[in-house]
Design an enzyme around this catalytic site. Structure first.
Site, PDB file in Angstrom:
ATOM      1  N   GLU B 246       0.905  -1.060   0.034  1.00  0.00           N
ATOM      2  CA  GLU B 246       0.104   0.087  -0.049  1.00  0.00           C
ATOM      3  C   GLU B 246       0.755   1.171   0.184  1.00  0.00           C
ATOM      4  O   GLU B 246       1.718   1.527   1.087  1.00  0.00           O
ATOM      5  CB  GLU B 246      -0.881   0.087   1.225  1.00  0.00           C
ATOM      6  CG  GLU B 246      -1.995   0.841   1.220  1.00  0.00           C
ATOM      7  CD  GLU B 246      -1.902   2.058   1.881  1.00  0.00           C
ATOM      8  OE1 GLU B 246      -1.279   2.888   1.239  1.00  0.00           O
ATOM      9  OE2 GLU B 246      -2.303   2.251   3.039  1.00  0.00           O
ATOM     10  N   CYS B 283      -1.868   8.259   3.482  1.00  0.00           N
ATOM     11  CA  CYS B 283      -1.672   8.074   2.128  1.00  0.00           C
ATOM     12  C   CYS B 283      -2.714   8.423   1.200  1.00  0.00           C
ATOM     13  O   CYS B 283      -2.747   8.424   0.149  1.00  0.00           O
ATOM     14  CB  CYS B 283      -1.349   6.671   2.066  1.00  0.00           C
ATOM     15  SG  CYS B 283      -2.484   5.752   3.176  1.00  0.00           S
TER      16      CYS B 283
END
Lengths: 498, 498
Positions: B246, B283
């Site tokens: 990720e 993120c």
């Protein structure tokens, strides 16, 4: 003009030039670009449309059965019985994916309405799987239909809503071209876009295909050398697309002491039928057989010897497989194999063989493609250790006693970690196409947590997607409030369509 | 003795030695070996046991809330409010996976009874997902709890039945050690095996971990450089285990012409709150904002300017992030940024900034970690082209009009192909933990078709397995005939537990 494609008759070894040409890189790029446009259309057209498309393709294949089987037989020497069966399987597979589409669970449609949680307010979230985009399919040598142009990967990808570009296997170019023509015709009849299915030819075309920026996944059925080469090419892409490799394995088959004592003859003859089926060129061939080092185990071996004498030498698929098989056999002469009938020397016919040994050398843990099985005579006290040395396999089989059998149960516990399918009292070469099938296993048999046979094969070509607080008209139909035709998880609870 | 681990206070930049030491390779191997044994036990203990284990862990974390938050605050400077919220999220996440276990759909339990098919007789086949084995989790810098030792990857892996070895992130070793101690204590209290959770420290330990033969999957939350290094190590293994990365992305946010006209001020202030949240180290930070090149769009920018003046300079997590942020900002001075308050020079405090441009240069398509957003002023006629240039993102946001908005609808269609979550009229930094969440998107935001947040994250650590003609006692409980507590597909039809 790029090089002409040749076809080879395995029965004679004779090579003939065809009207086909190796696909040049520009044409591969054009096919992939058309596939990207087609994927959008296939997605937008919906599940019902794609179910109809798959059914039309199945019908079209069956309408051309005679041509397809004759062409495939000339290129593979697998024989009309097997090829008719394979065509039936291929059509069934397409129709089963139409069922998968109509049923709709594969979408994993999930709705969480806005609400409070211990973490604070949660927005409206809706998730389902959407098509990944164009898929590159590498056809297999050993199944010119079921694992090639019209095969399971193509069916799963089209069902998912992904257009397909197939790299035809060099062993059966005319079959691949014919099937490509049939599928493209069916796609046109069903009103699908032009780029829905394409077939490309030649090694260079395959290389261009895995490097094409439109391609979102590669599925492959074949050996480790080919897989490694493709993975090296994928590693050169900026984006790490998934490679779904179904790579074959030794597929151990254990005969417990009780099973050997109960039915040595049936097991021995069944085993020969299984490891010589299709010339021993099944990825599920039972290549490594464990029998007890006792009189009952020796009776299994004796039954193998008798059955093997009845087997006609099969014709292998191509020169590469034929040469590899001969080389593998030559490397194993110290095992003093039981050999079957010697072929007459024409084409790629091969002599079936069974090696019998009291010791499982590491050299015997590698798959040999072709009609060879290794039989290891085990002492009961060393069985657990032997099983723990086995590499990952697509399928592992246990023949156990008709009632209680501690050896079977203990072996099942160890083999479960080393296989994707654990089979009892039967032979592994048949792989039924169904909802519960799994055809994939730990490395080196595959390199993913997915299957290439059965309905869940569709998951390889789908990616999840969530919508947050989306206006209803932006959502896919399956995620809108109200009644829908698919099972969904709503606020945590699974709800079936009424 | 291996090197001592140091901890750094981001508020002062001061480094202190700890009692922890970098884990040497032999200890990593021992942890992985224990994890392999523990995985077998966790699998055998069943879903109910593991649900209890996760709940015990959640309780234990909450009981030590004060310690954990204080330790994490000293190492990350994220502040007690945020860290208390993160601990609540982390405990919730563990409990939600307990629900997933009790509900049992995740097993995908499927039974096909023996019967006839158009392909001929089909054997009894039963399929479900089983634990893959030990999982290596690489903790993130930016979420010392929710994406680190006790975080979502750990929760999902344990739920699946896989023991976990976590590589602690160098930004918060004491927090990682404390959380590891809490989880191990909870595991012992719940009666789980000793190898259920382990924490290792140091870069060398991380390298040993991804190379360990027992490890079956690696999950990672972080940047591309770290991910590439780990993937190179994985490529050296004989077996190609999955890497679930990720990796972050620019997460575009579009403000349509109508939305800008309707609510410029709210959007501008909300945007500043979102891109500076947690120091801009999410993120999901909206890093690239598209506003119309008109008076309404300029009003959004004006609102951004006003809000930015109110934001205190955040303290970044570590020296590496601080240096990279300063360098990125220095490379973008030609965009004449709107800047926030200048920090006082202590520790890793950073100046928030917004770049405004009429042209989307390629250099602006890369993520900058930290409190920076790029605002691109678009002309309506170039919007579609701009959107098609965007790389894959974890999340894409669209602020549209309160009623019909053709620009929103057209943008949604294009963005859908470029993101894993498509969000409307809000900001992307919150990622709810739920059944329908998806946190993952096309490359370069992740490199798999999976999520790292939400219940379906469990799928990453499961592999399918089929049993053929198995004696009932060999089957997992969930695959036996009769009444069970999980949804199953039986002969093609989904059946809910009664």
């Amino acid at each position: 003009m790029s090089a002409a494609v040749t076809t080879v008759d395995p029965r004679s070894g004779m090579s003939t030039s065809t009207d086909l040409h190796e696909t040049d890189p520009a044409d591969v790029a054009a096919a992939c670009s058309a596939a990207a446009a087609a994927s959008r259309e296939l997605d937008a057209a919906g599940r019902g449309f794609r179910a109809g498309l798959l059914t039309t393709m199945a019908d079209a294949l069956e309408q051309r059965r005679e041509d397809v089987v004759a062409t495939a037989d000339r290129e593979t020497a697998l024989g009309p019985d097997r090829l008719n069966g394979e065509l039936t399987r291929t059509a069934y597979q397409l129709r089963l994916f139409a069922d998968v589409l109509r049923e709709g669970s594969y979408l994993e449609a999930t709705i969480d309405h806005a609400g409070d949680t211990p973490m604070g307010p949660r927005p409206d979230l809706r998730r389902m799987l959407v098509p990944a985009g164009p898929v590159a399919v590498f056809g297999a040598s050993n199944f010119p239909l079921a694992f090639s142009v019209p095969g399971g990967d193509t069916a799963a990808a089209l069902a998912a809503g992904c257009a397909v570009v197939v790299k035809a296997h060099g062993s059966h170019p005319l079959t691949s071209a014919l099937c490509g023509e049939i599928l493209a015709g069916a796609a046109a009849d069903a009103g699908a876009p032009a780029g829905t299915v394409a077939v490309v030819f030649g090694r260079g075309a395959g290389e261009a295909l895995v490097g094409d920026p439109h391609v979102t996944a590669v599925s492959f059925t074949g050996g480790h050398a080919g897989a490694s080469a493709l993975k090296r090419l994928i590693a050169q892409r900026p984006d790490p697309i998934p490679f779904y490799g179904e790579l074959g394995s030794v597929n151990p088959l254990l005969v417990t002491s009780i099973a050997a004592a109960e039915r040595a003859s049936d097991i021995g003859s069944g085993l020969v039928g299984s490891f010589t089926l299709g010339g021993g060129q099944f990825c599920t061939k039972p290549g490594l057989v464990l029998v007890p080092a006792d009189a009952a185990g020796d009776a299994v071996i004796e039954a193998v010897r008798e059955s093997l004498a009845e087997v006609a030498p099969p014709v292998l698929l191509n020169r590469g497989i034929s040469d590899s098989y001969a080389k593998a056999l030559a490397g194993l002469t110290r095992y003093d194999p039981i050999v079957g009938t010697t072929p007459d020397g024409q084409g790629f016919a091969a002599r079936p063989a069974v090696l019998v040994t009291d010791r499982l050398d590491d050299a015997l843990l590698d798959e040999v493609f072709g009609p060879l099985a290794v039989v290891v005579r085990y002492r009961p006290d060393e069985l657990a250790t032997l099983l723990r040395r086995l590499p990952g396999s697509l399928v592992a089989s246990v023949h156990g006693g008709s009632s209680a059998d501690a050896e079977r149960d203990a072996a099942a516990a160890v083999l479960r970690e080393r296989t994707g399918r654990l089979l009892f009292d039967g032979f592994p070469t048949g792989v039924a196409v169904s909802w519960a099938q799994h055809h994939g296993g730990p490395w080196p048999s595959t390199d993913s947590f997915h299957t290439s046979v059965g309905t869940t094969a569709i998951r390889r070509f789908l990616r999840p997607m969530a919508w947050q607080a989306a206006p209803e008209h932006v959502l896919p139909e399956e995620l809108r409030d109200g009644t829908v035709s698919v099972p969904r998880r709503v606020d945590g609870a699974l709800v079936l369509p009424s």
